[in-house]
Design a protein around this motif. Sequence first.
Motif, mmCIF file in Angstrom:
data_model
loop_
_atom_site.group_PDB
_atom_site.id
_atom_site.type_symbol
_atom_site.label_atom_id
_atom_site.label_comp_id
_atom_site.label_asym_id
_atom_site.label_seq_id
_atom_site.Cartn_x
_atom_site.Cartn_y
_atom_site.Cartn_z
ATOM 1 N N GLN A 33 -47.505 19.108 36.666
ATOM 2 C CA GLN A 33 -46.123 18.709 36.403
ATOM 3 C C GLN A 33 -45.377 18.565 37.733
ATOM 4 O O GLN A 33 -45.720 19.204 38.728
ATOM 5 N N LEU A 34 -44.355 17.752 37.732
ATOM 6 C CA LEU A 34 -43.639 17.445 38.959
ATOM 7 C C LEU A 34 -43.172 18.724 39.668
ATOM 8 O O LEU A 34 -42.489 19.562 39.087
ATOM 9 N N GLY A 35 -43.573 18.859 40.937
ATOM 10 C CA GLY A 35 -43.158 19.995 41.754
ATOM 11 C C GLY A 35 -44.033 21.218 41.624
ATOM 12 O O GLY A 35 -43.920 22.154 42.422
ATOM 13 N N CYS A 36 -44.924 21.256 40.612
ATOM 14 C CA CYS A 36 -45.736 22.459 40.345
ATOM 15 C C CYS A 36 -46.990 22.469 41.206
ATOM 16 O O CYS A 36 -47.779 21.514 41.187
ATOM 17 N N ARG A 37 -47.176 23.567 41.922
ATOM 18 C CA ARG A 37 -48.359 23.695 42.775
ATOM 19 C C ARG A 37 -49.595 24.078 41.966
ATOM 20 O O ARG A 37 -50.717 23.884 42.442
ATOM 21 N N TYR A 38 -49.391 24.612 40.779
ATOM 22 C CA TYR A 38 -50.513 25.053 39.948
ATOM 23 C C TYR A 38 -50.353 24.478 38.538
ATOM 24 O O TYR A 38 -49.229 24.201 38.089
ATOM 25 N N PRO A 39 -51.436 24.320 37.813
ATOM 26 C CA PRO A 39 -51.345 23.797 36.436
ATOM 27 C C PRO A 39 -50.802 24.862 35.484
ATOM 28 O O PRO A 39 -50.871 26.062 35.768
ATOM 29 N N THR A 40 -50.269 24.418 34.365
ATOM 30 C CA THR A 40 -49.879 25.365 33.313
ATOM 31 C C THR A 40 -51.143 25.923 32.668
ATOM 32 O O THR A 40 -52.254 25.433 32.907
ATOM 33 N N ALA A 41 -50.967 26.947 31.851
ATOM 34 C CA ALA A 41 -52.127 27.561 31.188
ATOM 35 C C ALA A 41 -52.859 26.541 30.314
ATOM 36 O O ALA A 41 -54.103 26.515 30.274
ATOM 37 N N GLN A 42 -52.096 25.701 29.607
ATOM 38 C CA GLN A 42 -52.722 24.677 28.770
ATOM 39 C C GLN A 42 -53.493 23.678 29.629
ATOM 40 O O GLN A 42 -54.617 23.285 29.295
ATOM 41 N N VAL B 3 -43.084 28.250 30.985
ATOM 42 C CA VAL B 3 -43.664 27.761 32.240
ATOM 43 C C VAL B 3 -42.628 27.697 33.350
ATOM 44 O O VAL B 3 -42.983 27.557 34.526
ATOM 45 N N LEU B 4 -41.339 27.803 33.001
ATOM 46 C CA LEU B 4 -40.290 27.676 34.016
ATOM 47 C C LEU B 4 -40.390 28.772 35.076
ATOM 48 O O LEU B 4 -39.987 28.566 36.226
ATOM 49 N N ASP B 5 -40.923 29.935 34.699
ATOM 50 C CA ASP B 5 -41.067 31.022 35.683
ATOM 51 C C ASP B 5 -42.020 30.645 36.802
ATOM 52 O O ASP B 5 -41.921 31.165 37.919
ATOM 53 N N ASP B 6 -42.969 29.739 36.516
ATOM 54 C CA ASP B 6 -43.954 29.338 37.505
ATOM 55 C C ASP B 6 -43.580 28.038 38.209
ATOM 56 O O ASP B 6 -44.345 27.537 39.032
ATOM 57 N N VAL B 7 -42.408 27.500 37.880
ATOM 58 C CA VAL B 7 -41.956 26.247 38.487
ATOM 59 C C VAL B 7 -41.081 26.571 39.694
ATOM 60 O O VAL B 7 -40.243 27.470 39.634
ATOM 61 N N PRO B 8 -41.266 25.868 40.832
ATOM 62 C CA PRO B 8 -40.368 26.089 41.982
ATOM 63 C C PRO B 8 -38.906 25.942 41.558
ATOM 64 O O PRO B 8 -38.566 25.095 40.734
ATOM 65 N N GLU B 9 -38.049 26.762 42.135
ATOM 66 C CA GLU B 9 -36.649 26.841 41.685
ATOM 67 C C GLU B 9 -35.928 25.503 41.714
ATOM 68 O O GLU B 9 -35.119 25.200 40.841
ATOM 69 N N ARG C 150 -36.263 22.192 32.669
ATOM 70 C CA ARG C 150 -35.629 22.845 31.510
ATOM 71 C C ARG C 150 -35.105 21.791 30.533
ATOM 72 O O ARG C 150 -35.335 21.869 29.331
ATOM 73 N N LYS C 151 -34.392 20.809 31.069
ATOM 74 C CA LYS C 151 -33.857 19.741 30.224
ATOM 75 C C LYS C 151 -34.989 18.935 29.591
ATOM 76 O O LYS C 151 -34.943 18.583 28.394
#
Length: 1004
Positions: A565-574, A774-780, A787-788
């Motif tokens: 996902q945009l900005g995420c250094r790691y994949p989500t669990a799914q 997943v927002l906890d693992d997303v860069p601020e 979120r939106k």
Amino acid sequence: MQKFIEPVLDGIDSLLAWFSTELGQTTESWCDLETACDTNTLVARDGSLVSVIQVHGVTRLVGTEEFASIHTGLTESLRATLKRRGHVLQVCFSYDRAAVRAQIEDILAPAVATAQRLRLSLDDLFQERVDYLSQYCGHETLYFVLWTRPYSLTNEQLKRASADKTKQIRDNKIPPFINGQNIIAAIPDLRESHGSFVRSLVTDMTALNIHCTLMEVHAALAAVRREIDPEFTDREWRPILPGDKIPVREITTAAREISGVMWPPVARQIFPRDAEVMDLRTVRVGDRIYTPLFIDLFPQDVRPFMTLFSRTLPTHVPWRISYLIESGGLGALKFKSMMAAILSWTSAQNALVHDAVKMLGTIDTQADDAIVRLQVSLATWAPEGNIRLLRTRAAELAKAVEGWGSCEVSEVAGDTFAGYVSSLPAYSATSVATPSVAPLSDAVYMLPFARPASAWQAGAVLLRSPDGKPWPYQPGSAAQTTWIDLLYARPGSGKSVLSNSINLALCLSGGIQRLPRIAIIDIGPSSSGLISLVKDALPPEESHLAAYHRLRMTPDYAINPFDTQLGCRYPTAQERGFLVNFITLLATPIGAERPYDGVSDMAGLIVDELYKYLADDGKPHLYTNGIESLLDDILAEIGYVFDDKTTWWEVTDALFLAGFRHEAMLAQRYAMPLLPDAAAICRTQVVEDLYGQVKAPTGEPLIQAFGRMISGAVREYPVLSGVTKFDIGDARVVSLDLDEVAKSGGDAAERQTAVMYMLARYVLARHYYLTEDVLDDVPEAYREYHRKRITEIREDPKRIVYDEFHRTSRARAVREQVILDMREGRKWNVQIALISQSLEDFDSVMVEFGTSIFILDAGPEQAIRRSVEIFGLSDTARNALKTRVHGPREGGATFLAQFSTKSGINTQLLTSTLGPVELWAFSTTAEDARIRNQLYQTMGPAEARRVLARLFPNGSVKALIESRLANLRDQGTGDAKEAGVVDQLVAQVLDAWSKNPDVKSLVG
């Protein structure tokens, strides 16, 4: 002097009103309804309590066995109540083909509103549905009206109730309600027995798979008014009852008369226009003229209602029938029985009457039955002034009823208007039809309870019963807890067209604010018609929201499964779970069903190491100027300063913060791991430490075998080897055609098919499973954006469609992913649809999870047996599957459907009837698609569909193309080129259209 004259005049008015009421000279005088006493109970003038149950029909196919079960159950439910005096059941059924247009418009109203809200230009489609389906359907209503009369009480109870009411009026000085509703008309002592009567019948009918609704009083009176004067009743009309705001009315000057500040009389509200008795057989009400009919003599051979219904269908006659079933049937025969006993010596017939009454008495007291008083009234109608049509319809209806087991029918009534009123639901508890005495079981046997019922009141998919009852269906609605569709049939049975209809219905779901997210994994262009329909219906600036792509095995269509996902250094669990499964699939030997032991665990470790290695604190990819000129220009525009240590992650963050979100996504693709990296990183020390000593069954080290198979995948699948080039963008309704990359055949082809299905599912649906967690693992910096986005995704209906699912028969990884989606789809608001050619193409677990089953072709006997066994179909459903299910024909394609709803299993035989416009919109054959798409470009979508529907109303030109090709071959012109024939046909259509836009033929 004035004050002495007014009371006299008021008294004269009251006296005249009393005479007109008692003599039945006004429409109001025939109405028994007075007011309402609670949410579901109306009150009659004499204190009777009245409730109306709307019966939608049965939720299973009804054959001989099912009919006997329902008949027995209803008889037992009513027997105890109708053995006691004072209870009346009125059953009123009406049928009108002319009224079905308004019903279809009501059913489609939420879909039309959604289309307008989403700016989807589909007016031609909706108009055709109304016009076309109304040719095959009729509007039906069925009401059970339950009356509890004052004489159900004992004499002592009646006296006490009367005394209590007199005391209440005297103590509270309550004035008369001359022109208002008498709000104290109810007899409180009746409430318990009436409530028990209503509750027990609703409960028992529900248990018998009869879908029914206890109507709220406003809805009940609105239904009565629609039966009386439909042309003068708006669909939003509501009566004014106690508890509602009192309208402004004329205030009388009579002493102690308060009707001016009371709710207006019910009779005046539900009978808005006056009536006129025209002759002994005709009454005019509003814009219609009616003829009442009565059954004078019932046959000894009692027939079910469906026999009568099937006799009336070919006549197209609008009609209504009312059964009035009253307890205490033997009471009507007591005097006759007594006289017959006294005079039995004068005539043998008198003795027979006496014996018959004794036999009925024995049935009433000893058998599991009750003797009731039965009266049956009917009515038919025609537009005002068309008396000849009315006479014809009355004769047709009379013949149909007389053939219903040899009944005797008459048109004679002492009062024609009273005969008309006798057929109305809930208007009066009396009837002028000839009373008969019958066992309750015989009366119930003739009732219309076996019509099919839908669990949906409205729906963007409008099906019908084979005999023409509209049957709405809305995929993804709250009527079901989960949404897993299984469609199967042999080729050419209409699977793709039905699937397209369901997908379009999801786009038109009532209340949605955005297009839903639909991912279609297709083999061939089956869904291209749907995509072009939605794309062309959207405004030009939103046409990108629908997209059809044909995937090719070239670098231009490269898809990197490691994108996050945009900005995420790691994949989500799914996403991580998908990557592990995907890499495991690639590292499974061709032809093997399962990977080597340890490969799956090692794949998880490798995925983690890949992202850790390329994260900000690892060794991220460095930015290289010149790779993406667009990004270089934007960076220069925003004044971004970079050096030889600038990473792609830093560029991504800078572009995002500057407001260039799409460009940030393009930059992030160069920061991602690639599949070739997996082949390299498996040789790092971390992996070596854990798996270096593990051997594969081939004898080579597991790490070496893993690297070899991943390297082979990189070589064989160019679409997996590089940075993502293929992008669906913001498209919401997307079809990915895998026909070129998912072939059937040997082991290598089977493995490639599995890989492509997995890849397609990832590309189209990976966003479906995002949550706020997943927002906890997303860069601020990215959290508010996500979120939106996640909020919208969670709200949107989502659907994944797997067409030609039999292609995955040997792709274990794909099927495990599908089962996982099925298990967890509900909490993500995701629907799953699997389409294939046989029930055997679905795993047993998939069949177990299925909540909407569509069997569009019966198949051979063994396939029928399998379907019956798996879905627990009754013998009736089995026979229907064998004899009545068929592919597309004139009038539509008939199929068997089974829905798991919150109220139980609903099994029906249904027909999908699409008009030529919609058939052309959804056509999947290559010839049809080519001519449709060429005309879309020249005429515009709506006009092209209209012209094609006029010229080729069967929805296809395939037969015409084949005929022309055969003629060319017969003429010896060499190889007949299909493309040339199609182009020639397009030119002919355009030429005919240019000469006459209302073209009906290519000739002339």
